[in-house]
Design a protein around this motif. Structure first.
Motif: not given
Ligand SMILES: [Zn+2]
Ligand SMILES: [Zn+2]
Length: 782
Positions: A590-617
């Motif tokens: 999940d996204i905690q904070q968007v720090e930077r963002e740019k638009r390429w037409g309808a596409a969006r690029l973001h850089f920021g802080t995220i929380r990754v959850r991973n479980q080996v099953t």
């Protein structure tokens, strides 16, 4: 039976194109491209008049009568007290640039009443390099220059002598962190006189390690200041983009860069080679007709070159690869009786200085016809003078490439370098796009000293060394105050009227190491002998050493009998069960904070802080053929990682418009994610294991199809941000790598990943290209 080989080297000529022609029909692959790189004439400069006469006499005595222009520029600037970084080619004599001012200052200072009017610290990333540099300085035999190596192996009584008498200290950042800075009061007289800090091979300090070294250097500046010293920093780097910026991030100081190389360069013939075999085996890449490995192919080429009389050095990416190359070449030479098999060696690293000298000597005299090595050789032995260098796989960065290629060639003569592509997207892309190798700016070394996970322990360590005040934000940046507050609430520091004090009984340096490694790393213990084989960092442990995993340690196969998380130990037994294992996992973020963002037409690029959850099953057992012989569930807790990521989104209807159906979408995004991770090293100095990725057709935060690539370290390591900065270049190359791969349905050279937690399923190669095209359609230039 052995026969005398024609020795082209002894005859004083080397024809790189004839050697290249000798590779015709060798191996399984083909020559894709040959680039002739012109030589360069030397630019010299006279000696500066400030050099201490004894230093000048000693260095001239070693046969150095003139300086290259870059050596002079660096030396003059450092002598004038300007922080400076030199970034020039391999064997361009970077060290003289910093040796002239440091040795002069130290020799001048010998006449001070204390006998130590000026001191200097030389920092190397490895013990071996510090020892080499000390040997070199000793060989100059400058009177009054007392140089000493201080590392973990230095005995206590010797340490005392060094502390009280040495003026030039050769050491590493780890020792500064663990010994010199915490014990600064005992080193007061050394710090008081500190005039220079030399940081050699500074391009090595990247990612999390580099960020930690930046923390240590800030602590060093702060302690030096305490004793009234403001040392000049002189840094040396392999060729990277923006070395000045990197040096400034490392030291926190303004640094001038010197990049114009005044040393001569011999011409080089550089060839790109792709092994044969069909790209696109099965999911594991292990079918009979899948692409041949770069290691096996390089061994064939090396054998042919040696038979042709060309002394050859081959770089492989792993120790196992090195052993395989050397063994295959020996076997082929034995088979045709062309040479005595002992004349090809594997360089394993970890040699004693005498052993290294012997190896160098055997190469020089021609007793050794070939040597296979990992990049460890980059920092270690002098092998200049070989005619040919083979690279079994892209060495990871342009900096390493030129460093390794630069090992070929002796004074003024043409050399031959052959890059043999490994079976992955980046290698395949590069050998088909020579301009990305030869005409492109090289990578920057990425660090992020402001990463709170790195900054906080250094602020705590600084407080232990000397109470921290708000004025210390000149060293630690504007986030110092919140970091201090969090350390107080964690009862690590205590606030008093005079500043923030260390509040515990132990030492902060005991809690963290600069090279990663923390209290929750998993130790690998061999059950029979109770020997600790090594450690795996906590983040990777669930996937690598779960119960039942087949774990390769230094080329030997082990089976994990139990992963004991409470005891942070994995118990293993030696043995090869005949199958390998692959962990399966589920990931989300999940996204905690968007720090930077740019638009390429309808596409969006973001850089920021995220929380990754991973479980080996679960894990799969797999035969060498790729056949799965069973899936076994695992009970492991979910892991969380708060880090920085770059993610892009595009509305599903936009993708439908270009023909990507809802069915095809998950496979398209997943394939694009894998390939983009594989291509990331093109723009950031990372490798596949430094970063992770997640793709989803509908993300709960963005409510759109989303692909993220993130730094695999708490708080981030700078790779994802670099990818964001160069997103157009990065994703364009990713698109090209997939589109130009000749396989039908995806293979390890394009969209399959060896570390995929979903068993490379689903993957849709064709749809991935359409998605990337659509994302890139309205891109702005970076
Ligand atoms: Zn492919
Ligand atoms: Zn995957």
């Amino acid at each position: 039976m052995s026969q005398v080989l024609p020795d082209a080297a002894a005859a004083g000529t080397f024809d790189a194109n004839a050697a290249l022609a000798a590779l015709d029909g060798v191996g399984t692959g083909r020559l894709l491209h040959v680039r002739e790189l012109a030589g360069r004439a030397p630019r010299t400069a006279g000696w500066p008049d400030w050099v201490n006469p004894q230093v000048a006499a000693a260095i001239r005595g070693a046969g150095i009568d003139e300086l290259w222009s870059h050596q002079r520029a660096v030396a003059d600037m450092a002598w004038a007290g300007h922080h400076v970084v030199v970034s020039t080619g391999t064997a361009s004599g970077k060290s003289l640039g910093y040796l002239l001012p440091t040795l002069s200052a130290v020799a001048d200072g010998a006449s001070a009443p204390t006998g130590r009017g000026a001191t200097a610290i030389y920092l190397a990333p490895t013990k071996a390099l510090a020892a080499d540099q000390e040997a070199r300085i000793r060989s100059f035999a400058v009177p009054d220059v007392r140089a000493a190596v201080l590392d973990g192996d230095t005995p206590t009584d010797e340490r005392r002598w060094i502390r009280d008498h040495a003026a030039l200290l050769l050491t590493n950042p780890d020792l500064l962190h663990q010994t010199l800075l915490p014990g600064h009061e005992r080193w007061a007289s050394f710090f008081r006189a500190l005039r220079y800090v030399v940081i050699d091979e500074c391009h090595v300090y990247k990612g999390v390690f580099g960020s930690h070294v930046a923390g240590v250097l800030r602590r060093l500046r702060r302690i030096a200041r305490r004793y009234g010293a403001e040392p000049t920093f002189v840094l040396a780097s392999a060729t990277i983009a923006s070395p000045g910026l990197h040096a400034e991030e490392l030291t926190g100081l303004p640094v001038t860069e010197v990049t114009e190389d005044g040393s001569p360069r011999a011409p080089m013939t550089f060839a790109l080679w792709e092994p044969g075999g069909k790209p696109g085996g099965n999911a594991t890449g292990a079918s009979d007709d899948s692409r041949r490995s770069a290691v096996a192919e390089s061994a064939d080429l090396m054998g042919a070159l040696i038979r042709h009389g060309v002394q050859t050095l081959t770089f492989a990416r792993s120790r196992v690869g090195v052993e395989v190359v050397a063994e295959m070449v020996r076997a082929s030479l034995r088979y045709d009786g062309a040479d005595s098999p002992g004349s090809v060696a594997a360089y394993r690293g970890g040699y004693l200085p005498e052993e290294r000298r012997e190896l160098e000597n055997d190469l020089r005299t021609g007793v050794l016809r070939g040597l296979a090595a990992t990049s460890a050789l980059e920092l270690g032995i002098d092998v200049s003078g070989l005619d040919a260098v083979l690279l079994a796989g892209w060495p990871g960065t342009h900096a390493s490439l030129w460093q390794q290629a630069g090992r070929a060639g002796r004074s003024g003569r043409t050399s031959l370098v052959v890059l043999v592509a490994a079976d992955d997207p980046l290698d395949t892309f590069l050998v088909h796009h020579p301009e990305a190798i030869f005409d492109r700016a090289i990578e920057t070394a990425t660090i992020d000293p402001a990463n709170p996970f790195v900054l906080a322990p250094h602020v705590a360590a600084a407080a232990h060394e000397l109470p921290v005040t708000e004025a210390d934000s000149v060293y630690f940046g504007k986030t110092l105050r919140p970091v201090l507050d969090s350390l107080v609430s964690g009862t690590v520091l205590r606030r008093r009227p005079k500043g923030w004090f260390w509040a515990r009984d132990d030492r902060p340096a005991d809690h963290f190491s600069l090279r990663g490694g923390s209290d929750d790393d998993i130790r690998i213990v061999e059950t029979r002998t109770a020997r600790v084989l090594g450690t795996v960092d906590a983040a990777r442990s669930h996937a690598a050493v779960h119960t039942g995993a087949v774990y390769l340690h230094q080329g030997r196969s082990h089976v994990v009998t139990e992963l004991d998380l409470a005891a942070t130990t994995a118990h293993v037994v030696v043995g090869d069960p005949g199958w390998s294992t692959v962990a399966r996992s589920v990931s989300s973020f999940d996204i905690q904070q968007v720090e930077r963002e740019k638009r390429w037409g309808a596409a969006r690029l973001h850089f920021g802080t995220i929380r990754v959850r991973n479980q080996v099953t679960s894990f799969l057992r797999m035969l060498p053929s790729g056949e799965v012989i069973g899936e076994h569930p695992l009970q492991l807790p979910e892991r969380e990682l708060v880090t920085r990521g770059v993610w892009w989104t595009l509305a599903e209807e936009e993708l439908l418009n270009v023909g990507v159906t809802a069915d095809a979408l998950p496979g398209a995004l997943h394939a694009a994610e894998h390939a983009s991770i594989g291509m990331l090293p093109l723009v950031a100095q990372s490798d596949r294991w430094d970063v992770g990725g997640v793709s989803t057709a509908l993300h709960p935060d963005t409510e759109l199809p989303t692909v993220v690539v993130y730094d695999g370290y708490p708080g981030g390591a700078g790779f994802a941000e670099r990818a964001y900065d160069e997103a157009a270049t990065w994703l364009m190359a990713t698109r090209t790598a997939i589109a130009s791969c000749g396989c039908p349905n995806g293979c390890p050279s394009c969209v399959q990943s060896p570390k995929c937690g979903n068993g490379n399923n689903p993957l849709d190669k064709t749809a991935a290209v359409i998605v990337l095209d659509r994302v890139l359609r309205d891109r702005a230039a970076d």
